[in-house]
Scaffold this active site. Structure first.
Site, PDB file in Angstrom:
ATOM      1  N   GLY A 625       0.902  -1.214  -0.010  1.00  0.00           N
ATOM      2  CA  GLY A 625       0.039  -0.093  -0.175  1.00  0.00           C
ATOM      3  C   GLY A 625       0.875   1.164   0.090  1.00  0.00           C
ATOM      4  O   GLY A 625       2.196   1.196   0.086  1.00  0.00           O
ATOM      5  N   LYS A 631       5.395   4.481   1.394  1.00  0.00           N
ATOM      6  CA  LYS A 631       4.983   3.328   1.069  1.00  0.00           C
ATOM      7  C   LYS A 631       4.970   2.175   2.035  1.00  0.00           C
ATOM      8  O   LYS A 631       5.739   2.434   3.144  1.00  0.00           O
ATOM      9  CB  LYS A 631       5.915   2.750  -0.097  1.00  0.00           C
ATOM     10  CG  LYS A 631       5.790   3.466  -1.418  1.00  0.00           C
ATOM     11  CD  LYS A 631       6.808   2.810  -2.404  1.00  0.00           C
ATOM     12  CE  LYS A 631       6.430   3.613  -3.533  1.00  0.00           C
ATOM     13  NZ  LYS A 631       7.736   3.289  -4.623  1.00  0.00           N
ATOM     14  N   VAL A 632       3.906   1.259   1.994  1.00  0.00           N
ATOM     15  CA  VAL A 632       3.840   0.234   3.196  1.00  0.00           C
ATOM     16  C   VAL A 632       4.277  -1.114   2.678  1.00  0.00           C
ATOM     17  O   VAL A 632       3.641  -1.618   1.448  1.00  0.00           O
ATOM     18  CB  VAL A 632       2.425   0.226   3.589  1.00  0.00           C
ATOM     19  CG1 VAL A 632       2.330  -0.734   4.881  1.00  0.00           C
ATOM     20  CG2 VAL A 632       1.827   1.697   4.008  1.00  0.00           C
ATOM     21  N   ASP A 742      -6.509  11.464  11.506  1.00  0.00           N
ATOM     22  CA  ASP A 742      -6.783  11.024  10.110  1.00  0.00           C
ATOM     23  C   ASP A 742      -7.450   9.771  10.518  1.00  0.00           C
ATOM     24  O   ASP A 742      -6.788   8.611   9.633  1.00  0.00           O
ATOM     25  CB  ASP A 742      -5.467  10.997   9.681  1.00  0.00           C
ATOM     26  CG  ASP A 742      -5.417  10.761   8.097  1.00  0.00           C
ATOM     27  OD1 ASP A 742      -6.497  10.980   7.616  1.00  0.00           O
ATOM     28  OD2 ASP A 742      -4.275  10.474   7.326  1.00  0.00           O
TER      29      ASP A 742
END
Ligand code: NAG
Ligand code: NAG
Ligand code: NAG
Ligand code: NAG
Ligand code: NAG
Length: 946
Positions: A625, A631-632, A742
């Site tokens: 992701g 980025k993950v 968030d």
């Protein structure tokens, strides 16, 4: 780990005892100083227990870690404490008056701790004192007059404290003082005109205080003054003395936001003036037309009341980086000659900000070279930009400090997979693995606006000052802070071999700690924030001692000399202390109060190579992701556990120090509805956070049908309840409370049993604070990294984020759970659409058809709660605790899936649901066969689901 800790402690005790024996064999520390040290120690609180063994009252070298103190050549037959260096050790408490008894002290260094109380006047008794370094603490009270009677003082740094009261007139006696740093306190009153007698003064930093009165005209008499920085004080109603135009050596003058009146004096006679900031005053009259020094890099006259036209003489300044005349009353035409003949000698960028004036035309329309930014917005000539072909200059305002970015991520080319070794990309020996030492460093008053063009010059200056090769230095990161000051994180590589030896380490540290690196005219004064020895140094040093477990062997190492012993003790001491602290600090903010430990309980520090190994060198196939911060990746650690690795994009998170502080805080948060932090990596310009891996992905995936089956109502409610509990924990149990900021469906993850876990909490606190020249940003960023559609509407009015902002965002997630819609789709806002449907009695028309059968009264209650969470007004929203309570109530009347005859029950095995839920799931429910689609008949939904 524990074994090696134990070993290190033993080794340390052994070594210090040896050192002690050697010293005591010769001389004994003066008894009154031993007594004084005891009292000094007792006033300090030392949470990290570095000073613990010191209570026994032995000479300092044995007990004071990180302190190099006795002078072996004293006249009265005793050792005297010569240096007290307790830099960056997380100490609090206060300074004891007994400091005055250390009669031969030369260096008194308590920088970057949290010491409170006032400054003991007895420090004025230490006639030998050269360096008085108390900056970065919480000292209050006024400056003792006695400090003015220190005849040998060359450097006095008490900046970044809470000092109030006036500047004592006695300071006029500090006739050896070169560096006078008192900025960022609350010092009030008049600057004593007597200070203009200080013969040695080079740097005079008094910005960000409450000074009033007038600027002493006599300062022009200071024969050596290079930098005068007095911004953010209040000299209202007074003028800039015309004499300041005749300071022959001045390099930088900063009088920003000082309430000054009158006209700008003629500064053209200062031959090497590089930086002139007079912005934010009430200066009027025309801009002097005489040409400034060719050395000038920065001219800021913005936000005054200047009138007349822009002089042509601003052209042909070869090093100019910024000229801001914004927000004055300037008239006439824009002299295009400024950029026409600009020779950007250092590839520098040039900002010309003329916005917010009354300029009516432009002398010639010439397109500027690349890297020249021109701002004309807010002038009459922008009313009709096409006519003059200057549309491009009439856009938004420039003038932001160019932000620092970290550089050159090192490639892995076969370094031993071992902590601490890296490739120095600049090393001519390619792919040579060496262990660097990190130094936290800050330019306190740089004479430049943009660092990039000066980067190489800086590297030359720094390495020359240390007699290093230029390739031994890497600027790991740098960041502009308010001031503007420039924080940096420097990495030094050994010149020979793969590690620094002991004397090199000592040399490097004392070069910074004792200001042996000369100040530079361009870069100005620096401050030393920390010195970080990481592995392999800890182990390496102690390996030496391991081989010397007998006295003979040790003697071999020490070569039988005091000098040897001294150095050894010093290194041991430094290392013991330093290994507990790390980080800076690329983005160190005004107050550096929180200190970093390298090891944080409960989370693991990973090396870059471990991370690379886990993710197949961050291969695309490992990527799962992309988030707001980078980025993950899915990674598999050496022990086989599966983790999610968030790899921050350069510049997306703050510097190391803040990073560690936040991780330390996050590591203390444990809740079944929060994704747990497993560890982190902070190495090679990389910041990574390692979390437990959530095999069932994000809630959004399941609502969007990426999961195989759509979740049932019961499952959705359980996800809602879990998320709310996780957030309630953040609001109530975290200290300080954490507002997520968030919350969204992609930040709610599902574990293997579909338990909801909130992700990314605390990350918003790690976001860099925006650079906003002139405005002092708070400690914690209030930048909203929130996502459109989830953002609290009241935030736009108040710019305040509260716990109710999270309630709003969670309400939006609830609406998504109910409707399957995205928060914003085809320009439609989920909150408005659901409200409209609800008010027109068509609430069930918007329910996600993929949900299958559901109990209508539960859905109704859930919907009502969701809409209350999404009220525009903060006060109308329920608190997070109420949200949890109400969801509990709804859950209690919601039938278990297997009671509802629905396909969803098959998909979501009941045992999973109950096994992972601690709730009593009531089965009282009755009417079960109402389906959403039954209610739909006759209703034309005005919203396309998703
Ligand atoms: C000890 O102190 C004296 C006087 O301050 C100084 O001259 C001498 O260099 C010092 N010795 C050492 C080994 O530092
Ligand atoms: C500094 O002050 C002392 C005593 O007040 C005096 O002896 C000395 O000459 C002064 N030095 C300078 C450079 O003025
Ligand atoms: C000023 O410019 C001259 C000529 O380029 C240079 O030699 C000198 O070092 C500069 N001075 C400063 C303080 O930058
Ligand atoms: C810019 O260069 C042109 C041509 O070389 C010259 O005529 C003009 O005088 C220069 N302008 C300034 C301000 O130096
Ligand atoms: C613009 O400035 C940057 C650094 O400030 C430099 O790297 C770049 O090369 C410059 N570009 C040009 C075209 O001069």
């Amino acid at each position: 780990m524990i074994d090696s800790e134990l070993f290190i402690v033993r080794a340390f005790i052994f070594l210090t005892v040896c050192c002690f024996t050697l010293f005591v064999g010769a001389q004994v520390t003066h008894p009154s100083e031993v007594g004084a040290l005891k009292v000094i120690r007792s006033r300090l609180t030392d949470p990290k227990k570095n000073l613990d063994s010191w209570n026994e009252g032995d000479p300092c070298v044995k007990k004071w870690k990180g302190v190099l103190c006795p002078n072996t050549t004293s006249s009265d037959g005793y050792l005297h404490v010569r240096e007290l260096q307790l830099l960056n050790m997380n100490l609090s408490g206060s300074l004891a008056p007994e400091l005055g008894k250390l009669s031969q002290l030369q260096i008194l260094d308590f920088m970057w701790n949290q010491i409170g109380g006032s400054i003991p006047k007895e420090i004025g008794d230490i006639k030998t004192l050269r360096l008085l370094l108390l900056n970065g603490n919480q000292l209050s009270g006024s400056l003792p007059e006695e400090l003015g009677y220190l005849p040998n003082l060359t450097r006095i740094q008490i900046d970044e404290n809470q000092i109030s009261g006036p500047l004592p007139m006695s300071f006029a006696n500090l006739n050896k003082t070169k560096h006078f740093h008192m900025n960022n306190n609350s010092i009030s009153g008049q600057i004593p005109p007597e200070l203009s007698r200080l013969p040695s003064l080079l740097h005079f930093l008094l910005d960000n205080n409450n000074l009033s009165g007038y600027l002493p005209p006599g300062f022009s008499q200071l024969p050596n003054l290079l930098i005068m920085q007095v911004d953010n004080n209040n000299f209202s109603g007074t003028t800039i003395p015309a004499t300041y135009g005749s300071m022959k050596k001045l390099l930088k003058l900063s009088l920003r936001n000082c309430g000054l009146l009158g006209t700008i004096p003629d500064f053209s006679g200062i031959p090497e003036l590089g930086y002139l900031d007079l912005s934010g005053n009430q200066l009027d009259g025309p801009i002097p037309t005489k040409k400034l020094s060719l050395n000038i890099t920065t001219i800021d006259f913005s936000n005054n009341k200047l009138n007349g036209s822009i002089p042509e003489t601003f052209s042909g300044l070869p090093f100019l980086q910024k000229l801001s005349l914004a927000n004055n009353s300037l008239t006439g035409s824009v002299p295009s000659a400024i950029w026409e003949n600009a020779t950007l000698t250092r590839n520098q960028s040039l900002i010309l900000d003329f916005g917010g004036n009354s300029l009516t035309n432009i002398s010639r329309v010439v397109s500027p070279p690349a890297n020249v930014t021109i701002v004309l917005q807010g002038n009459p000539l922008c009313l009709n930009p096409n006519q003059q072909n200057i549309t491009q200059f009439c856009g938004a305002s420039a003038g932001e400090q160019p932000s620092g970015t970290s550089v050159n991520a090192t490639t892995i080319c076969g370094c031993p997979v071992q902590d601490g070794y890296e490739i120095n990309t600049k090393d001519p020996r390619q792919c040579y693995c060496a262990a660097p030492i990190r130094v936290g460093y800050r330019l306190k008053s740089p004479g430049i606006w943009d660092f990039v063009p000066y980067r190489e010059a800086f590297e030359k200056y720094m390495t020359a000052g240390l007699t290093f090769e230029i390739h031994q230095l890497t600027i790991e990161s740098f960041v502009w802070e308010e001031g503007p000051r420039l924080g940096m994180y420097l990495k030094f590589f050994p010149g020979n071999g793969s590690m620094f030896n002991s004397s090199e380490i000592l040399h490097l540290r004392s070069a910074f700690a004792e200001w042996l690196i000369p100040d530079s005219d361009i870069f100005g004064p620096y401050e030393f924030l920390n010195f970080t020895l990481r592995e392999p140094y800890d182990d390496g040093i102690f390996t030496t001692s391991k081989s010397g477990t007998s006295k003979g062997a040790l003697a071999g190492i020490i070569i039988g000399t005091f000098a040897g012993a001294f150095i050894l003790c010093a290194i041991v001491s430094i290392i013991i202390v330093r290994r507990r602290y790390t980080g800076l600090n690329a983005a160190s903010r005004k107050r550096q109060t929180s200190r970093i430990r390298m090891k944080i309980d409960g989370v693991k520090s990973f090396t870059f190579s471990e991370m690379a190994l886990a993710t197949n060198t961050f291969s695309d196939s490992s990527q799962v992701g992309v988030g707001g911060y980078g980025k993950v990746y899915k990674g598999i650690l050496a022990n086989g556990s599966v983790v999610a690795i968030k790899r921050a994009e350069e510049g997306s998170l703050q510097g190391s120090k803040e990073f560690f502080t936040e991780i330390e805080m996050l590591s203390r948060l444990h809740h079944r509805n929060l994704v747990s932090l497993v560890g982190y990596c902070d190495e090679q310009d990389e910041q990574m956070l390692v979390y437990e891996f959530m095999p069932n992905g994000t809630l959004r995936d399941h609502l969007s049908g990426k999961g195989k089956d759509a979740p049932s109502f019961s499952m959705r409610l359980r996800i809602a309840l879990g998320s709310a509990r996780g957030i309630l924990y953040l609001h109530t149990e975290a200290d300080p409370p954490i507002f997520h900021r968030d919350i969204k469906a992609t930040n709610i993850l599902l574990d293997s049993k579909f338990v909801a876990k909130v992700a990314d909490f605390g990350l918003s606190r790690l976001a860099p604070v925006p650079e906003n020249s002139g405005v002092v940003p708070g400690h914690v960023s209030t930048v909203v990294k929130g996502t459109p559609g989830y953002l609290d509407p009241e935030y736009f009015l108040t710019h305040k984020l509260t716990d109710k902002s999270d309630v709003y965002s969670l309400g939006v997630v609830f609406l998504e759970l109910l409707t399957g819609m995205h928060p914003i789709s085809h320009g439609k806002n989920i909150v408005r659409e659901v409200n409209v449907a609800n008010q027109s009695g068509m609430m069930f028309s918007v329910i996600d058809k993929r949900m299958g059968p559901y109990p209508p009264e539960c859905v109704e209650k859930f919907m009502a709660l969701a809409l209350r969470c999404c009220e525009d007004e903060t006060d109308s929203r329920p608190s997070m605790a109420e949200v949890v309570r109400e969801l509990d109530n709804i859950w209690a009347i919601t039938p278990a899936d297997d009671v509802v005859p629905t396909a969803a029950a098959k998909r979501t095995p009941r045992q999973t649901t109950s096994a992972s839920s601690s709730l009593v799931h009531s089965t009282l429910y009755t009417s079960t066969d109402v389906s959403g689609s039954d209610l739909l008949s006759g209703v034309v939904p005005n919203i396309a689901p998703r």
